[in-house]
Design a protein around this motif. Structure first.
Motif, PDB file in Angstrom:
ATOM      1  N   GLN A  56       0.823  -1.208   0.000  1.00 50.69           N
ATOM      2  CA  GLN A  56       0.000   0.000   0.000  1.00 50.69           C
ATOM      3  C   GLN A  56       0.856   1.258   0.000  1.00 50.69           C
ATOM      4  O   GLN A  56       0.557   2.237  -0.688  1.00 50.69           O
ATOM      5  N   ASP A  57       1.964   1.239   0.749  1.00 51.55           N
ATOM      6  CA  ASP A  57       2.832   2.418   0.852  1.00 51.55           C
ATOM      7  C   ASP A  57       3.727   2.582  -0.370  1.00 51.55           C
ATOM      8  O   ASP A  57       3.906   3.700  -0.877  1.00 51.55           O
ATOM      9  N   LYS A  58       4.297   1.492  -0.856  1.00 55.71           N
ATOM     10  CA  LYS A  58       5.300   1.555  -1.928  1.00 55.71           C
ATOM     11  C   LYS A  58       4.708   1.342  -3.324  1.00 55.71           C
ATOM     12  O   LYS A  58       5.354   1.661  -4.316  1.00 55.71           O
ATOM     13  N   GLY A  59       3.520   0.778  -3.404  1.00 57.74           N
ATOM     14  CA  GLY A  59       2.931   0.486  -4.700  1.00 57.74           C
ATOM     15  C   GLY A  59       3.515  -0.731  -5.359  1.00 57.74           C
ATOM     16  O   GLY A  59       3.267  -0.981  -6.552  1.00 57.74           O
ATOM     17  N   GLN A  60       4.278  -1.528  -4.628  1.00 56.22           N
ATOM     18  CA  GLN A  60       4.858  -2.762  -5.153  1.00 56.22           C
ATOM     19  C   GLN A  60       5.110  -3.715  -3.990  1.00 56.22           C
ATOM     20  O   GLN A  60       5.113  -3.301  -2.827  1.00 56.22           O
ATOM     21  N   VAL A  61       5.308  -4.973  -4.315  1.00 54.28           N
ATOM     22  CA  VAL A  61       5.562  -5.943  -3.252  1.00 54.28           C
ATOM     23  C   VAL A  61       7.043  -5.950  -2.919  1.00 54.28           C
ATOM     24  O   VAL A  61       7.877  -5.601  -3.770  1.00 54.28           O
ATOM     25  N   PRO A  62       7.418  -6.315  -1.691  1.00 50.51           N
ATOM     26  CA  PRO A  62       8.845  -6.345  -1.330  1.00 50.51           C
ATOM     27  C   PRO A  62       9.587  -7.437  -2.095  1.00 50.51           C
ATOM     28  O   PRO A  62       9.030  -8.490  -2.396  1.00 50.51           O
TER      29      PRO A  62
ATOM     30  N   GLY B 179       7.503 -12.413  -7.998  1.00 50.71           N
ATOM     31  CA  GLY B 179       7.725 -12.474  -9.427  1.00 50.71           C
ATOM     32  C   GLY B 179       6.585 -11.851 -10.202  1.00 50.71           C
ATOM     33  O   GLY B 179       5.419 -12.182  -9.977  1.00 50.71           O
ATOM     34  N   GLY B 180       6.899 -10.913 -11.070  1.00 51.49           N
ATOM     35  CA  GLY B 180       5.868 -10.278 -11.882  1.00 51.49           C
ATOM     36  C   GLY B 180       4.830  -9.523 -11.076  1.00 51.49           C
ATOM     37  O   GLY B 180       3.658  -9.478 -11.460  1.00 51.49           O
ATOM     38  N   GLY B 181       5.245  -8.953  -9.944  1.00 53.98           N
ATOM     39  CA  GLY B 181       4.307  -8.212  -9.113  1.00 53.98           C
ATOM     40  C   GLY B 181       3.441  -9.082  -8.237  1.00 53.98           C
ATOM     41  O   GLY B 181       2.567  -8.576  -7.532  1.00 53.98           O
TER      42      GLY B 181
ATOM     43  N   GLY C  49      -0.747 -16.255  -1.171  1.00 51.95           N
ATOM     44  CA  GLY C  49      -0.199 -15.356  -2.161  1.00 51.95           C
ATOM     45  C   GLY C  49      -1.239 -14.484  -2.815  1.00 51.95           C
ATOM     46  O   GLY C  49      -2.427 -14.530  -2.478  1.00 51.95           O
ATOM     47  N   ALA C  50      -0.769 -13.667  -3.762  1.00 49.89           N
ATOM     48  CA  ALA C  50      -1.640 -12.716  -4.443  1.00 49.89           C
ATOM     49  C   ALA C  50      -2.656 -13.422  -5.326  1.00 49.89           C
ATOM     50  O   ALA C  50      -3.787 -12.977  -5.487  1.00 49.89           O
TER      51      ALA C  50
END
Length: 220
Positions: A129-135, A159-161, A182-183
């Protein structure tokens, strides 16, 4: 060949007594299983023995009890035939319930085993939410989003967001089993995640357990 009513035992009372023994067996069996799985993440041998035992109950009740009842009817032993029918139907239903309940106990135990990973998942969500990407790694979460990574054996993949956390729960020579979060968790994504390429119908099994997924991978 008839039957002497005075020699006939109270069937219902006997049946209830035996059902009580079966219920106590289930409580002890499932209690040990829950503790073992929730602390080690592995299925003990008695989980499978329990399923085989009650599967035998179901098969005997379904196939043999009607046969015994028929033989009793041919011998004009109506009360004994009724007893066989009562036992057959009761233990068939009890066996099906026990196998279903055993599977539920195993699922609850696995969820309890992976509970220490929940703070990691919450930290990943806040990071995203803060960075706009996963760690890229779990180390990127510390110390702002996560104080410490749990000691539970787990693997984080990005991988791949998309992100995945896999926790091994049981491994054997012929297969591997994981709890996966996972996502996007489905059969196709799991096949790709573990390098199975095209979705192998008979090699990858995915079952939803709460917010997690239980994954069984057979050797190709």
């Amino acid at each position: 060949m008839g039957e002497n009513p005075t020699e006939t035992k109270p069937i219902v009372r006997k049946l209830l007594k035996e059902l009580l023994y079966v219920f106590l067996l289930f409580l002890v069996w499932s209690g040990f299983s829950f503790y073992f799985i929730s602390t080690t993440g592995k299925n003990p041998l008695w989980i499978y023995l329990f399923d085989f035992l009650f599967l035998a109950f179901a098969l005997i009740s379904f196939f043999f009890m009607p046969l015994f009842a028929l033989v009793s009817l041919l011998r004009k032993q109506k009360q004994k035939a009724s007893a066989y029918c009562l036992y057959g139907v009761t233990f068939f239903l009890v066996a099906l319930f026990a196998m279903r309940a055993n599977k539920a106990v195993e699922a609850w135990a696995l969820l309890r085993y992976v509970r220490p990973v929940e703070p990691v998942i919450e930290a990943i969500s806040r990071f995203q939410q803060d960075k706009g990407q996963v760690p890229s790694t779990l180390k990127a979460l510390s110390p702002k989003y996560l104080k410490a990574v749990p000691e539970l054996p787990m693997t984080y993949k990005d991988g791949g967001g998309k992100w995945f956390i896999q926790v091994p729960v049981e491994r054997s020579f012929f297969s591997s089993e994981y709890m996966l979060r996972g996502a996007e968790v489905n059969k196709q994504s799991v096949a790709e995640l573990f390098g199975y390429g095209e979705d192998p119908e008979n090699l990858v099994y995915v079952e939803a357990i709460g917010d997690w997924s239980f994954v069984h991978l057979s050797m190709p």
